[in-house]
Design an enzyme around this catalytic site. Sequence first.
Site, PDB file in Angstrom:
ATOM      1  N   THR A   2      59.898  32.726  56.987  1.00 56.02           N
ATOM      2  CA  THR A   2      60.830  32.649  55.846  1.00 56.02           C
ATOM      3  C   THR A   2      61.350  31.228  55.618  1.00 56.02           C
ATOM      4  OG1 THR A   2      62.749  33.012  57.245  1.00 56.02           O
ATOM      5  CG2 THR A   2      61.657  34.986  56.387  1.00 56.02           C
TER       6      THR A   2
ATOM      7  N   ASP B  81      58.623  18.879  68.484  1.00 50.88           N
ATOM      8  CA  ASP B  81      57.397  18.862  69.298  1.00 50.88           C
ATOM      9  C   ASP B  81      57.025  17.439  69.711  1.00 50.88           C
ATOM     10  OD1 ASP B  81      57.147  21.573  69.249  1.00 50.88           O
ATOM     11  OD2 ASP B  81      55.658  21.630  67.650  1.00 50.88           O
TER      12      ASP B  81
ATOM     13  N   ASP C 253      56.073  17.590  63.374  1.00 52.32           N
ATOM     14  CA  ASP C 253      57.191  18.375  63.904  1.00 52.32           C
ATOM     15  C   ASP C 253      57.999  17.494  64.868  1.00 52.32           C
ATOM     16  OD1 ASP C 253      57.734  21.716  64.610  1.00 52.32           O
ATOM     17  OD2 ASP C 253      58.697  20.127  65.753  1.00 52.32           O
TER      18      ASP C 253
ATOM     19  N   ARG D 138      64.094  27.194  62.565  1.00 48.45           N
ATOM     20  CA  ARG D 138      63.606  27.684  61.275  1.00 48.45           C
ATOM     21  C   ARG D 138      62.625  28.801  61.518  1.00 48.45           C
ATOM     22  NH1 ARG D 138      61.138  23.575  57.003  1.00 48.45           N
ATOM     23  NH2 ARG D 138      59.529  23.495  58.565  1.00 48.45           N
TER      24      ARG D 138
HETATM   25  C1  PRP Z   1      63.328  21.219  62.451  1.00 47.78           C
HETATM   26  C2  PRP Z   1      64.261  20.042  62.266  1.00 47.78           C
HETATM   27  C3  PRP Z   1      65.387  20.638  61.475  1.00 47.78           C
HETATM   28  C4  PRP Z   1      64.683  21.653  60.618  1.00 47.78           C
HETATM   29  C5  PRP Z   1      64.547  21.059  59.244  1.00 47.78           C
HETATM   30  O1  PRP Z   1      63.763  22.035  63.470  1.00 47.78           O
HETATM   31  O2  PRP Z   1      64.671  19.458  63.463  1.00 47.78           O
HETATM   32  O3  PRP Z   1      66.383  21.256  62.262  1.00 47.78           O
HETATM   33  O4  PRP Z   1      63.384  21.859  61.178  1.00 47.78           O
HETATM   34  O5  PRP Z   1      64.017  21.993  58.377  1.00 47.78           O
HETATM   35  P1  PRP Z   1      64.819  22.591  57.146  1.00 47.78           P
HETATM   36  O6  PRP Z   1      65.486  21.439  56.487  1.00 47.78           O
HETATM   37  O7  PRP Z   1      63.717  23.185  56.303  1.00 47.78           O
HETATM   38  O8  PRP Z   1      65.757  23.636  57.634  1.00 47.78           O
HETATM   39  P2  PRP Z   1      62.927  23.325  63.943  1.00 47.78           P
HETATM   40  O9  PRP Z   1      63.334  24.538  63.172  1.00 47.78           O
HETATM   41  O10 PRP Z   1      61.450  22.991  63.923  1.00 47.78           O
HETATM   42  O11 PRP Z   1      63.452  23.569  65.402  1.00 47.78           O
HETATM   43  P3  PRP Z   1      63.348  22.633  66.698  1.00 47.78           P
HETATM   44  O12 PRP Z   1      64.297  21.480  66.485  1.00 47.78           O
HETATM   45  O13 PRP Z   1      63.826  23.543  67.769  1.00 47.78           O
HETATM   46  O14 PRP Z   1      61.933  22.178  66.870  1.00 47.78           O
HETATM   47  N1  URA Z   2      60.871  20.074  60.690  1.00 49.59           N
HETATM   48  C1  URA Z   2      60.107  19.124  61.265  1.00 49.59           C
HETATM   49  O1  URA Z   2      60.194  18.906  62.478  1.00 49.59           O
HETATM   50  N2  URA Z   2      59.268  18.430  60.503  1.00 49.59           N
HETATM   51  C2  URA Z   2      59.151  18.633  59.187  1.00 49.59           C
HETATM   52  O2  URA Z   2      58.358  17.934  58.527  1.00 49.59           O
HETATM   53  C3  URA Z   2      59.948  19.624  58.593  1.00 49.59           C
HETATM   54  C4  URA Z   2      60.807  20.334  59.368  1.00 49.59           C
END
Ligand code: PRP
Ligand code: URA
Length: 208
Positions: A107, A202, A199, A103
């Site tokens: 944005t 993380d 997160d 994400r």
């Molecule tokens: C997180 C999560 C989803 C996304 C959800 O990933 O694992 O993929 O955010 O958010 P959304 O519904 O608003 O799209 P992130 O983008 O943090 O990436 P990561 O898994 O690499 O940490």
């Molecule tokens: N992605 C995450 O990992 N946590 C949230 O709460 C939303 C998006």
Amino acid sequence: MSKLTVISHPLIAHKITMLRDEKTPVKEFRELINEIALLMTYEVTKELPLKPQKVKTPLAETEGAFIERQVALVPILRAGLGIVDALMKIIPASKVGHVGLYRDPETLKPVEYYCKLPTDIEQRQVIVLDPMLATGGSAAAAIDFIKQRGANKIKLMCVLGVPEGVKTVAEAHPDVDIYLAALDEKLNDHGYIVPGLGDAGDRLFGTL
Ligand code: PRP
Ligand code: URA
């Protein structure tokens, strides 16, 4: 229209409470999210079609059943990796595809960086995996890519979601049923699920 199932079970409720706790360390977080995914799999795979299969026990031949439509698991990188092992263990014949999305923090829109799926994806029941369904942008985009490559039977399994994310996916993909372990209240101004768990990537990989 998409069907939303929020899986209600005392073991899941207990483990989600531990998962949410900010004091839960990385190792325990990983174990808990795997266990929750394993418990959810029972419900998510409930409608897999069966074909009759005779089996000979030491005493007699009887009518049994095997799963007819094989499964493709598609974790959304990176946090989806945290729940794929549980499903692979219980459905060992499944193939695994990967969709890489992150994400954009400004944005909140998903950006694709990787996509590799089983070549016979159109014949499989696809289960898309991501612990978090926040705005729903990532899941909706991942399902777009998977459909573009021929998949036609898709379910989405997330651990936590909010109504906004459910609505986004349901409107973009009304043929895709959604499974959650808990439906949380809302998103904050940064697109994080509240109360949520922070997160997920993380917390899974210790990159806090
Ligand atoms: C997180 C999560 C989803 C996304 C959800 O990933 O694992 O993929 O955010 O958010 P959304 O519904 O608003 O799209 P992130 O983008 O943090 O990436 P990561 O898994 O690499 O940490
Ligand atoms: N992605 C995450 O990992 N946590 C949230 O709460 C939303 C998006």
